[in-house]
Design a protein around this motif. Sequence first.
Motif, PDB file in Angstrom:
ATOM      1  N   VAL A  28       2.496  -8.956   0.637  1.00 16.35           N
ATOM      2  CA  VAL A  28       3.050  -7.970  -0.279  1.00 16.35           C
ATOM      3  C   VAL A  28       1.900  -7.045  -0.665  1.00 16.35           C
ATOM      4  N   PRO A  29       1.950  -5.768  -0.260  1.00 12.61           N
ATOM      5  CA  PRO A  29       0.822  -4.856  -0.527  1.00 12.61           C
ATOM      6  C   PRO A  29       0.422  -4.848  -2.005  1.00 12.61           C
ATOM      7  N   ASP A  30      -0.895  -4.932  -2.217  1.00 13.06           N
ATOM      8  CA  ASP A  30      -1.506  -4.919  -3.557  1.00 13.06           C
ATOM      9  C   ASP A  30      -1.140  -6.154  -4.377  1.00 13.06           C
ATOM     10  N   VAL A  31      -0.575  -7.180  -3.749  1.00  9.27           N
ATOM     11  CA  VAL A  31      -0.231  -8.408  -4.481  1.00  9.27           C
ATOM     12  C   VAL A  31      -0.896  -9.615  -3.830  1.00  9.27           C
ATOM     13  N   GLU A  32      -0.513  -9.929  -2.590  1.00 12.70           N
ATOM     14  CA  GLU A  32      -1.060 -11.120  -1.941  1.00 12.70           C
ATOM     15  C   GLU A  32      -0.858 -11.056  -0.432  1.00 12.70           C
ATOM     16  N   THR A  33      -1.627 -11.872   0.269  1.00 13.80           N
ATOM     17  CA  THR A  33      -1.475 -12.074   1.709  1.00 13.80           C
ATOM     18  C   THR A  33      -1.554 -13.568   1.979  1.00 13.80           C
TER      19      THR A  33
END
Length: 469
Positions: free
Chosen positions: A449-454
């Motif tokens: 999730v971009p700018d949240v987690e990988t």
Amino acid sequence: MIKSLYVRTVLVFVGVVIASLIFAFFLATRLYSNSIKELGEEQLIESGKRIIMMIQKAPEAQSAASLDEVTSNIVLIPVFKVKIVDEQGASVKYGSEIDPKAQFSITPAQYGHVIKGGIYRGTLQMNQDDKHGPETTLIGLPFEFRDHPYALFISPELNDLLDVFRRVMLTVLLSVLAMGSLLILLASRFIVKPLQRLTRATKRMAQGDFGIKLQTKRKDEIGALTASFNEMAKSLRMLDQMRSDFVNNVAHEFQSPLTSITGFSKALRTKQMDEAGRQHYLTIIEEESQRLARLSANLLRLSVLQQDQGPVHPVYYRLDEQIRRIIIASEPQWSVREIEFELELEDLTIHGDKDSLDQVWHNLISNSIKFSQDASCIEITLKQVGEMAVITVRDHGKGIPPEEQQRIFTPFYKVDQSRDYAVKGNGLGLSIVKRIVDLHHGEITVSSVPDVETVFTVRLPLHADGHVS
């Protein structure tokens, strides 16, 4: 070759049609000949009985007339040969005195059997001059006229009828052959034309043109072959693009450090500078040299992995201890950025190539540290699911856009297309990870999730012996 295939296809189909017609003709003749013969004999007997009845019921005005006179008109029946024989075997009357072909010979045995009151069923040569020619049915019936025994022989006149029948059959066979050949010709073109298109497309592909896509609406084997060809062309197009990108990326990755090394080396030789400046330039040259060494090592490592078919040296070892060791070894990277680790690791023993898997966890953890936000947390879990070890590495950072997630395992591919060298890397780490996991018959996936987690998830079989071919 295709033209010869087309000709062979037409010839084979025409040959099959001709053979089928001949076989059907003989089969029908064999199946129905006996039935037709029996039916014909019964009809001849009935016709003969009617002739005899007409002779015996001649008007009284003809009571003094001879048998020859009485039968003058009675025996003149179309499509029949009629012959009357007296008790001495002499011919009394032919059904036709004009047509010599209507006359036929009767053997003593034949009329003797009939004169004695029997019914004769036999055959007669259609052509009296040809003893081996075709035969027709011959029926002999006994009757009395004015207290004298006679024999009436009757046979169908089939010459004209057979001539007509042969012409009709020949016309039908030729019509079927002509129409069948035309339809086969069209059907063959329907089959061969797509193959010709495929051949031309294959030649174009052999010359390096992978931008080919054949259109088809067919749902048969030819349609499936065309669809497979399109898939192959698409795959080759992608491979060619990957090859081109790979060459460009290798050139770019080597060019940048080489340019830096060359430039700073010239500066050291030509410029006057203090010791601090000289040490700074030397440090840059050293770092770029190390970067080239890492790039060469990774390229060599990836090349070797591409040739392997399975784990090189599989052994049993504790996977949870290996992951803890990699985290501890990476402490200089994460401690300076105040990154913390949350671990949930089950005690698991796995059978695999320890050195190769060591690089998998090193690359994944280094990537997570590299792209995590400062003072964030990296979560790593290890658990057993069935016969698989499932490892997840979760970081909280910039993330990966959805359209990029399927491409990050491609060699030299970087999510940061600007190639920001502040974040060190050459785009080979995840390619190496993917290949090592594949060699262990495992699977690696990514969700972000971009700018949240990988989140990277690795699934490996616990026992490589049961999965390595």
